[in-house]
Design a protein around this motif. Structure first.
Motif, PDB file in Angstrom:
ATOM      1  N   LYS A  22      18.171  98.029 -42.211  1.00  0.00           N
ATOM      2  CA  LYS A  22      17.616  96.819 -41.623  1.00  0.00           C
ATOM      3  C   LYS A  22      16.816  97.209 -40.408  1.00  0.00           C
ATOM      4  CE  LYS A  22      21.044  93.522 -43.151  1.00  0.00           C
ATOM      5  NZ  LYS A  22      21.853  92.372 -42.771  1.00  0.00           N
ATOM      6  N   LYS A  23      15.664  96.618 -40.281  1.00  0.00           N
ATOM      7  CA  LYS A  23      14.868  96.872 -39.097  1.00  0.00           C
ATOM      8  C   LYS A  23      14.422  95.535 -38.516  1.00  0.00           C
ATOM      9  CE  LYS A  23      10.337  97.337 -41.210  1.00  0.00           C
ATOM     10  NZ  LYS A  23       9.100  98.060 -41.157  1.00  0.00           N
ATOM     11  N   TRP A  24      14.080  95.565 -37.286  1.00  0.00           N
ATOM     12  CA  TRP A  24      13.663  94.363 -36.587  1.00  0.00           C
ATOM     13  C   TRP A  24      12.346  93.865 -37.166  1.00  0.00           C
ATOM     14  CZ3 TRP A  24       9.639  92.929 -33.230  1.00  0.00           C
ATOM     15  CH2 TRP A  24       9.862  91.769 -32.501  1.00  0.00           C
ATOM     16  N   GLU A  25      12.289  92.570 -37.448  1.00  0.00           N
ATOM     17  CA  GLU A  25      11.064  91.965 -37.971  1.00  0.00           C
ATOM     18  C   GLU A  25      10.432  91.094 -36.897  1.00  0.00           C
ATOM     19  OE1 GLU A  25      11.651  89.953 -41.679  1.00  0.00           O
ATOM     20  OE2 GLU A  25      12.904  91.560 -42.465  1.00  0.00           O
ATOM     21  N   LYS A  26       9.110  91.174 -36.804  1.00  0.00           N
ATOM     22  CA  LYS A  26       8.386  90.409 -35.798  1.00  0.00           C
ATOM     23  C   LYS A  26       8.462  88.913 -36.082  1.00  0.00           C
ATOM     24  CE  LYS A  26       4.846  93.814 -34.683  1.00  0.00           C
ATOM     25  NZ  LYS A  26       3.413  94.024 -34.513  1.00  0.00           N
ATOM     26  N   LYS A  70      11.600  85.898 -30.405  1.00  0.00           N
ATOM     27  CA  LYS A  70      12.729  86.059 -31.323  1.00  0.00           C
ATOM     28  C   LYS A  70      13.990  86.253 -30.497  1.00  0.00           C
ATOM     29  CE  LYS A  70      14.022  88.190 -35.631  1.00  0.00           C
ATOM     30  NZ  LYS A  70      13.587  89.082 -36.691  1.00  0.00           N
ATOM     31  N   ASN A 116      17.967  87.003 -30.831  1.00  0.00           N
ATOM     32  CA  ASN A 116      19.115  87.438 -31.626  1.00  0.00           C
ATOM     33  C   ASN A 116      20.364  87.157 -30.805  1.00  0.00           C
ATOM     34  OD1 ASN A 116      16.753  89.374 -32.312  1.00  0.00           O
ATOM     35  ND2 ASN A 116      18.124  89.498 -34.055  1.00  0.00           N
ATOM     36  N   GLY A 130       8.075  93.186 -29.719  1.00  0.00           N
ATOM     37  CA  GLY A 130       9.375  93.804 -29.544  1.00  0.00           C
ATOM     38  C   GLY A 130       9.752  94.029 -28.097  1.00  0.00           C
ATOM     39  N   GLU A 168      18.079  84.281 -34.623  1.00  0.00           N
ATOM     40  CA  GLU A 168      18.670  85.086 -35.685  1.00  0.00           C
ATOM     41  C   GLU A 168      20.148  85.316 -35.377  1.00  0.00           C
ATOM     42  OE1 GLU A 168      16.332  88.095 -38.075  1.00  0.00           O
ATOM     43  OE2 GLU A 168      17.488  89.383 -36.735  1.00  0.00           O
TER      44      GLU A 168
END
Length: 157
Positions: free
Chosen positions: A44-48, A55, A57, A78, A120
């Motif tokens: 899993k990677k951070w999505e813009k 964003k 989290n 990011g 998220e």
């Protein structure tokens, strides 16, 4: 049924012995045998977030009559804009702890003057309740609706 102290101690000793044996056998089984459910690594990677959105989290945990929560706010590149976290001594259900984390995330977004945000969380039940906001008549649903009204535009992932 009344049990004498000697019998209670014997029963307790028996249960401890059985628990220790089961634990030992379980560990050996897991080392010797192939897992029934294969472990599949998840990359899993951070999505813009969409352009113009931040964003956020957030997550919460509950253990030993305590809860902890935290959040991090990032822009579309990011870059970390802010974050927060805390601990509380309380007995609470995980959904309520996640709701507190969400409410605190909304407060942080307000402090940072963020009106458009992608939130998220890993709490699927809370995510589903937020996606269906306005239709949940439970106390949790009403508290969640109140927290959601503080932002103009919310996307939940």
């Amino acid at each position: 049924v009344a049990v004498s102290d000697g019998a209670a101690t014997a029963i307790e000793t028996l249960f401890k012995s059985l628990a220790k044996t089961f634990f030992h056998d379980f560990r050996i089984h897991n080392v010797v045998n192939t897992p029934m459910l294969p472990i599949t690594p998840a990359c899993k990677k951070w999505e813009k977030p969409p352009c113009g959105f931040a964003k956020i989290n957030f997550d919460a945990t509950v253990s030993n009559e305590k809860m902890g929560y935290g959040m991090i706010v990032r822009d579309a590149d990011g870059f970390v804009l802010g974050g927060s976290g805390s601990f509380k001594e309380t007995v609470i259900d995980i959904e309520w702890a996640e709701l507190i984390a969400f409410e605190e995330s909304v407060k942080v977004a307000g402090d940072l003057n963020i009106s458009k945000a992608v939130f998220e969380s890993d709490c699927a039940s809370l995510v589903n309740k937020i996606k269906k906001r306005g239709t949940d008549i439970t106390i949790l649903g009403q508290c969640m609706d109140k927290a959601c009204m503080k932002l103009d535009n919310i996307i939940f992932g």
